[in-house]
Design a protein around this motif. Structure first.
Motif, PDB file in Angstrom:
ATOM      1  N   SER A   1       0.843  -1.194   0.000  1.00 12.19           N
ATOM      2  CA  SER A   1       0.000   0.000   0.000  1.00 12.19           C
ATOM      3  C   SER A   1       0.874   1.238   0.000  1.00 12.19           C
ATOM      4  O   SER A   1       2.043   1.204   0.341  1.00 12.19           O
ATOM      5  N   GLU A   2       0.270   2.332  -0.377  1.00  8.84           N
ATOM      6  CA  GLU A   2       0.960   3.611  -0.382  1.00  8.84           C
ATOM      7  C   GLU A   2      -0.065   4.689  -0.122  1.00  8.84           C
ATOM      8  O   GLU A   2      -1.254   4.481  -0.317  1.00  8.84           O
ATOM      9  N   LYS A   3       0.384   5.813   0.336  1.00 12.89           N
ATOM     10  CA  LYS A   3      -0.543   6.917   0.563  1.00 12.89           C
ATOM     11  C   LYS A   3      -1.015   7.470  -0.771  1.00 12.89           C
ATOM     12  O   LYS A   3      -0.286   7.452  -1.750  1.00 12.89           O
TER      13      LYS A   3
ATOM     14  N   GLY B   1      -6.256   7.524   2.503  1.00 11.63           N
ATOM     15  CA  GLY B   1      -6.733   6.284   1.925  1.00 11.63           C
ATOM     16  C   GLY B   1      -5.592   5.336   1.721  1.00 11.63           C
ATOM     17  O   GLY B   1      -4.430   5.696   1.862  1.00 11.63           O
ATOM     18  N   VAL B   2      -5.932   4.128   1.417  1.00  8.55           N
ATOM     19  CA  VAL B   2      -4.960   3.088   1.157  1.00  8.55           C
ATOM     20  C   VAL B   2      -5.144   2.679  -0.293  1.00  8.55           C
ATOM     21  O   VAL B   2      -6.266   2.435  -0.730  1.00  8.55           O
ATOM     22  N   VAL B   3      -4.074   2.638  -1.029  1.00  2.71           N
ATOM     23  CA  VAL B   3      -4.144   2.246  -2.430  1.00  2.71           C
ATOM     24  C   VAL B   3      -3.677   0.805  -2.543  1.00  2.71           C
ATOM     25  O   VAL B   3      -2.608   0.453  -2.054  1.00  2.71           O
TER      26      VAL B   3
ATOM     27  N   LEU C   1     -15.085   2.814  -0.671  1.00  2.00           N
ATOM     28  CA  LEU C   1     -14.191   2.504  -1.780  1.00  2.00           C
ATOM     29  C   LEU C   1     -14.308   3.554  -2.878  1.00  2.00           C
ATOM     30  O   LEU C   1     -15.373   4.130  -3.086  1.00  2.00           O
ATOM     31  N   VAL C   2     -13.209   3.752  -3.584  1.00  2.00           N
ATOM     32  CA  VAL C   2     -13.195   4.579  -4.789  1.00  2.00           C
ATOM     33  C   VAL C   2     -12.592   3.715  -5.888  1.00  2.00           C
ATOM     34  O   VAL C   2     -11.467   3.236  -5.762  1.00  2.00           O
ATOM     35  N   LYS C   3     -13.367   3.496  -6.937  1.00  2.00           N
ATOM     36  CA  LYS C   3     -12.879   2.662  -8.042  1.00  2.00           C
ATOM     37  C   LYS C   3     -11.902   3.434  -8.900  1.00  2.00           C
ATOM     38  O   LYS C   3     -12.091   4.620  -9.158  1.00  2.00           O
ATOM     39  N   ARG C   4     -10.890   2.748  -9.350  1.00  3.94           N
ATOM     40  CA  ARG C   4     -10.032   3.301 -10.394  1.00  3.94           C
ATOM     41  C   ARG C   4     -10.671   2.888 -11.707  1.00  3.94           C
ATOM     42  O   ARG C   4     -10.798   1.710 -12.007  1.00  3.94           O
TER      43      ARG C   4
ATOM     44  N   ARG D   1     -10.121   3.323   0.408  1.00  8.62           N
ATOM     45  CA  ARG D   1      -9.056   3.042  -0.536  1.00  8.62           C
ATOM     46  C   ARG D   1      -9.558   3.127  -1.960  1.00  8.62           C
ATOM     47  O   ARG D   1     -10.753   3.147  -2.207  1.00  8.62           O
ATOM     48  N   ASP D   2      -8.625   3.101  -2.901  1.00  8.63           N
ATOM     49  CA  ASP D   2      -8.976   2.963  -4.305  1.00  8.63           C
ATOM     50  C   ASP D   2      -9.123   1.482  -4.613  1.00  8.63           C
ATOM     51  O   ASP D   2      -8.362   0.670  -4.109  1.00  8.63           O
ATOM     52  N   GLN D   3     -10.074   1.153  -5.420  1.00 11.82           N
ATOM     53  CA  GLN D   3     -10.299  -0.240  -5.792  1.00 11.82           C
ATOM     54  C   GLN D   3      -9.784  -0.450  -7.193  1.00 11.82           C
ATOM     55  O   GLN D   3      -9.989   0.335  -8.057  1.00 11.82           O
TER      56      GLN D   3
END
Length: 190
Positions: free
Chosen positions: A5-7, A14-16, A171-174, A188-190
């Motif tokens: 994970s990264e910021k 969030g967690v990516v 969640l936030v979708k990519r 996080r981004d999904q």
């Protein structure tokens, strides 16, 4: 999730999960037996979700201050996330010297009929939205996809002149169709 994970570069909230993240081995977790054979790995363990929701509640309270809050839960998917988030918000309020009054209402957003976009969004349910005038509003959504529906909801709610509007999403979708909308708080981004 060391090494996976990264910021988020924009706001650090969030967690990516990287596209090549293999997930956690199923042998590390218990899960309902009826999922046996259907699951390959665990992408986000329940404990991480619980911890992030608690942190989101702290971030929300820090952002909004200790002021009364009208929570709009976007159904159907947002129900469990909203319930957990509100419980954490209540715990923070109980353990502080300032009481925060919270009222929760439920809405559904309809922008598709079958699988076709209708071109406009309908807000179904909820009290008379004119009661949002002068209130601090927290919209709680489970997943933000392209962001278009959330932008339309925000535009509609702004017409009622609330004091403040914040958005929390699990969640936030990519997605390449994204309009780059980001909630104020998300897991996080999904």
């Amino acid at each position: 999730m060391a090494g996976s994970s990264e910021k988020l570069p924009s706001d650090g909230r969030g967690v990516v999960i990287k596209d090549n993240w293999p997930g956690y081995d199923l042998n590390l977790f218990t899960y309902p037996q009826h999922y046996s054979g259907d699951l390959e790995y665990v992408l986000i363990p329940h404990g991480i979700i619980v911890d992030r929701i608690e942190r989101l509640a702290k971030d929300i309270m820090k952002d909004i201050g200790y002021c009364d809050l009208m929570v709009l839960c976007v159904l159907k998917g947002g129900y469990k996330f909203c319930a957990d988030l509100v419980e954490h918000l209540k715990n923070i309020s109980r353990n502080s010297d300032q009481f925060v009054s919270m009222k929760v209402d439920f809405i559904r957003l309809k922008s598709y009929r079958n699988d076709q976009s209708m071109g406009e969004m309908q807000i179904i349910g909820g009290e008379d939205l004119s009661t949002l005038a002068g209130k601090n509003v927290l919209i709680v959504e489970d997943v933000v996809g392209t962001g278009r529906t959330m932008r339309a909801l925000l535009s509609s709610i702004r017409t009622y002149r609330p004091n403040m509007i914040k958005v929390a999403s699990l969640l936030v979708k990519r997605t390449p169709r994204s309009d780059s909308f980001r909630p104020n708080s998300h897991l996080r981004d999904q």
